[in-house]
Design a protein around this motif. Structure first.
Motif, PDB file in Angstrom:
ATOM      1  N   LEU A 507     -36.400  -0.925   0.743  1.00 16.70           N
ATOM      2  CA  LEU A 507     -36.493   0.421   1.283  1.00 16.70           C
ATOM      3  C   LEU A 507     -37.245   1.292   0.281  1.00 16.70           C
ATOM      4  N   THR A 509     -37.926   4.612  -1.044  1.00 17.71           N
ATOM      5  CA  THR A 509     -37.024   5.761  -0.912  1.00 17.71           C
ATOM      6  C   THR A 509     -37.317   6.828  -1.961  1.00 17.71           C
ATOM      7  N   PRO A 539     -34.348   4.139   8.630  1.00 18.79           N
ATOM      8  CA  PRO A 539     -35.577   3.706   7.939  1.00 18.79           C
ATOM      9  C   PRO A 539     -36.325   2.604   8.681  1.00 18.79           C
ATOM     10  N   CYS A 611     -37.093   7.651   3.548  1.00 18.02           N
ATOM     11  CA  CYS A 611     -36.646   6.275   3.280  1.00 18.02           C
ATOM     12  C   CYS A 611     -37.248   5.389   4.366  1.00 18.02           C
ATOM     13  N   TYR A 633     -40.976   7.857  -5.666  1.00 19.86           N
ATOM     14  CA  TYR A 633     -40.489   6.876  -4.690  1.00 19.86           C
ATOM     15  C   TYR A 633     -40.243   5.539  -5.375  1.00 19.86           C
TER      16      TYR A 633
END
Length: 799
Positions: A507, A509, A539, A611, A633
């Motif tokens: 993920l 994020t 997500p 996300c 991120y």
């Protein structure tokens, strides 16, 4: 005592164990290249297009005459408001000896080209053009003077006479020159579904002969090339109908359909016309993903190998299977071929942004050598995956190693040396699994290859199949690697394979949504994030997403590899149960096939958020997954009960046969591959993830630069109103500027990722066959787990 870093452990083993390499059991006597073994010298060069930043490239065609290669293409600076047609002439060494604009004496704009052929002297080319007369278009035959580029002898293809005879209303789609004949394909209105109204016409010396009877056919499209057999007065063609691929035979005198055969899956279907294309000389040839070139005798329908993959080193294309990517593409075709010389056109496309498309064409000239220049070299046999392509990184290493090494040469394993025909459909998963099983069984024989690519099946990870590669990599090469990735791939402490190219799953994020230093997220935290921070969007649920379904969610959370590594198979883990239960409670659709297409395409009511679930195959996948160019991120693991970190899958692996007798040659190639020597002199402009730290740093820098240049052009085009994108569509693409923070974060993930997983497709099939009844309430989850354990145990016992 503190834990040693993986690189320290790896380097220690590298220094202590190289003497073990000579302990492998020997196989057959070493093969050596003979002086009279066929060999083709290979010359590869780019067809220059001299495109400016906003130029668009149209159709391009090539033909040959003697020692000359002709390339004709159209380009436009203003989305085809205006355009130019260019004729370039090259010699066989790649020198462009003439660059000419193709013009019409009557003032028409030469806008598009469909076919070209040359006279024996290379002075005049025959072609079919689309000519634009101030808005009135005409598909026309014409001659081109090679010296001046001026066209002459213009004759309309679909003239009033032809229209009167055929009643056609179709638009020209393709033209094939076959000797004195021209076969013209036209497409009309859609009949519903994917089916179209196709027409096929025959011309001889530019005079209309007949149109072919298509009334009983329901074609989606034509496949492959066309051939004419004058001894039987027939034209042979292939196409795709609802029930599969069909072969058609027409009478060239009256156009009647004489025969129609459904050849899908039929015996000998590998030699049907669907796999061949018509060359500029009118021959029927095919080239497969391993570089084999076959010519078809259209009179006897007998295939003849013109160039064997082991007679030269092809640049194995990543054109099919798991290496395919939406942003890159590769295709190849034969321009002309005979036993002494073959000319191949290779087309590579890549995109650094949704509005950025770069298309490059290369010519490869193969000239038969009088004697083999590699005579005396020891042969390293290489088993390649039959139904998937080879990465640019690996292909470059094979090509450059063969070119530069003085003692060894890599050849494709004779037992599996026919690849997938380029442009054809890839066999289904069950067929791939069967071929893979057969190949693994053959790896145990005396005739096994020396190196195998892409074998990760659990039942092949044995000492009698593969050598332990611990200590194989030299210290200076090992220092350049993300050794944490190598360590993660160990099985019972042994390296039966080394990952070559990777896919990272996790993920992407915004770190503001996470606890400090978090590498993963629990199911409870995941659900809370969706509700409180992501406006209710998962997500997995965003514009064009094909993964918002139970199957893909569960696969992203479970690991079939770890399930089968213990003393007994156990799917009854807390992780497995929680993933299945979460999917059942929160996700509507079972799999991609049950997800409505209109839901996938709904870009107005689905949003990408801070996300984003992604399977990352290159740095730009990570950039596009970031919500914006602002913020930090990180890549974290998918939902888990223990908040574990992200994981990686080996897209390609390399293994050494336990019975090889060229251990030193295998060691030398593997070190060459992982050193990055084949690509290090360039910008490393490839869209893959590899284990070499220095190469990845260079690759990320290059991709970031190219991405930002493309994004800058896109922004300029928006500002000038050259394009006016739909805001929702713009958000869906994920195009944005790449930042230094993104580069650093991605490379940090490369250095810390430590979980390797592998999906056994047969076990995955068992999983969803057994949990599907649970979804509909016909079975408890306990029963599903019990049945799944039993089936998997039996499967593994039979391997």
């Amino acid at each position: 005592m503190g834990k040693l870093k993986p690189v320290v452990i790896f380097m220690a083993v590298v220094m202590l164990t190289p003497m073990l390499m000579s302990c492998s059991p020997a196989k057959k006597k070493t093969n050596v290249v003979k002086e009279d073994d066929p060999w083709y010298e290979s010359t590869r060069f780019e067809l220059e297009k001299n495109l400016k930043p906003y130029d668009e490239l149209g159709r391009s065609v090539e033909c040959t005459s003697g020692d000359l290669i002709f390339s004709i293409y159209s380009k436009s600076p203003d989305r085809w408001g205006t355009s130019q047609m260019i004729l370039d002439t090259y010699d066989l060494d790649g020198k462009r000896i003439k660059h000419t604009e193709v013009t019409s004496p009557d003032g028409a704009r030469v806008q598009d080209i469909y076919a070209v052929g040359s006279d024996p002297e290379g002075k005049t080319l025959s072609a079919v053009f689309y000519l634009n007369y101030s808005g009135r278009g005409s598909f026309s035959f014409a001659d081109i003077d090679v010296e001046t580029g001026v066209i002459s002898n213009i004759k309309e293809v679909i003239s009033k006479k032809v229209k009167a005879a055929t009643g056609t209303s179709g638009s020209l789609s393709n033209v094939s020159f076959i000797g004195d004949y021209a076969v013209v394909e036209l497409i009309g209105d859609y009949n519903g579904g994917r089916s179209s109204q196709w027409e096929l016409m025959l011309f001889k010396d530019r005079e209309f002969v007949t149109d072919f009877d298509m009334s009983t056919l329901n074609l989606f499209y034509f496949l492959g090339g066309l051939s004419i057999d004058e001894s039987t007065n027939t034209l042979h063609a292939t196409g795709l109908e609802t029930n599969g691929i069909i072969s058609m035979v027409f009478d060239i005198n009256n156009g009647q359909l004489k025969d129609k055969i459904n050849i899908q899956g039929a015996e000998g279907a590998t030699d049907d016309l669907a796999e061949y294309t018509t060359t500029s000389d009118g021959d029927m040839c095919k080239i497969d993903s391993f570089g084999n070139i076959v010519k078809l005798d259209v009179n006897s329908m007998t295939p003849q190998t013109i160039v064997d993959t082991n007679w030269y080193t092809p640049f194995f294309p990543a054109s099919v299977g798991v290496l395919s990517d939406d942003r890159i593409g590769f295709s190849a075709g034969v321009v002309s071929c005979n036993e002494d010389r073959t000319i191949i056109i290779e087309c590579e496309s890549r995109s650094y942004g949704d509005n950025d498309h770069k298309f490059t064409e290369y010519i490869r000239v193969l000239k038969k050598a009088d004697k083999n220049p590699h005579s005396g070299k020891q042969i390293i046999e290489l088993a390649l995956p039959v139904n998937s392509g080879v990465s640019y990184y690996l292909a470059s290493a094979i090509y450059e190693f063969n070119r530069s090494d003085s003692e060894y040469i890599l050849r494709v394993w004779d037992k599996y040396k026919n690849g997938t025909t380029l442009g054809m459909m890839v066999p289904n998963a069950d067929e791939n699994e069967t071929k893979l099983f057969e190949m693994i069984q053959d790896l145990k024989d005396d005739g096994a290859p020396d190196i195998a690519i892409g074998i990760q099946k659990d039942y092949a990870m044995r000492d009698d199949v593969f050598m332990d590669l611990t200590g194989f990599i030299d210290p200076d090469v090992a220092e350049k690697q993300y050794t944490n990735i190598f360590e993660a791939g160990k099985i019972d402490g042994k390296l039966y394979f080394l990952p070559v190219t990777l896919e990272i799953e996790g993920l992407v994020t915004n770190s503001d949504l996470l606890k400090d230093g978090a590498e993963g997220i629990t199911f409870e935290e995941f659900d809370k994030m969706i509700k409180e921070d992501l406006d209710g969007f998962s997500p997995y649920d965003h514009q064009y997403s094909k993964v918002y379904n139970k199957r893909d969610f569960i696969l992203s959370c479970i690991d079939t590899k770890s399930v089968i590594e213990g003393e007994e198979v156990d799917f009854g883990t807390e992780q497995f149960r929680t993933a299945v239960e979460y999917a059942n409670e929160n996700i509507a659709y079972d799999d991609l096939n049950s997800t409505p297409q209109e839901y996938i395409n709904d870009i107005d009511h689905r949003e990408r958020t801070e996300c984003y679930y992604e399977r990352i195959n290159d740095y730009l996948d990570y950039v596009h997954a970031c919500y914006s160019s602002k913020g930090q991120y990180v890549i974290i693991g998918t939902p888990s009960v223990d908040a574990s970190g992200p994981r990686f899958r080996a897209v390609e692996t390399i293994s050494v046969s336990a019975t090889t007798d060229v251990t030193e040659g295998c060691r030398r190639f593997i070190n060459y591959l992982f050193s990055g020597a084949a690509v290090s002199s360039g910008e490393c402009d490839f869209m893959e993830i590899v284990t070499n730290r220095e190469i990845m740093e260079k690759n990320v820098t290059t991709l970031s630069k190219n991405n930002n240049e493309a994004f800058e052009l896109y922004q300029a085009a928006k500002k000038s109103a050259a394009i006016i994108p739909n805001p929702a569509y713009e958000r869906a693409t994920g195009d944005k500027e790449s930042t230094d923070e993104m580069c650093d974060s991605f490379l940090y993930s490369m250095s810390t990722i430590s979980t390797y997983y592998y999906e056994d497709k047969q076990i995955v099939k068992f999983v969803f066959e057994e949990i599907s009844p649970y979804y509909v309430g016909d079975r408890s989850l306990d029963d599903a787990v019990r049945f799944l354990n039993d089936r998997t145990e039996k499967y593994l016992g039979e391997m």
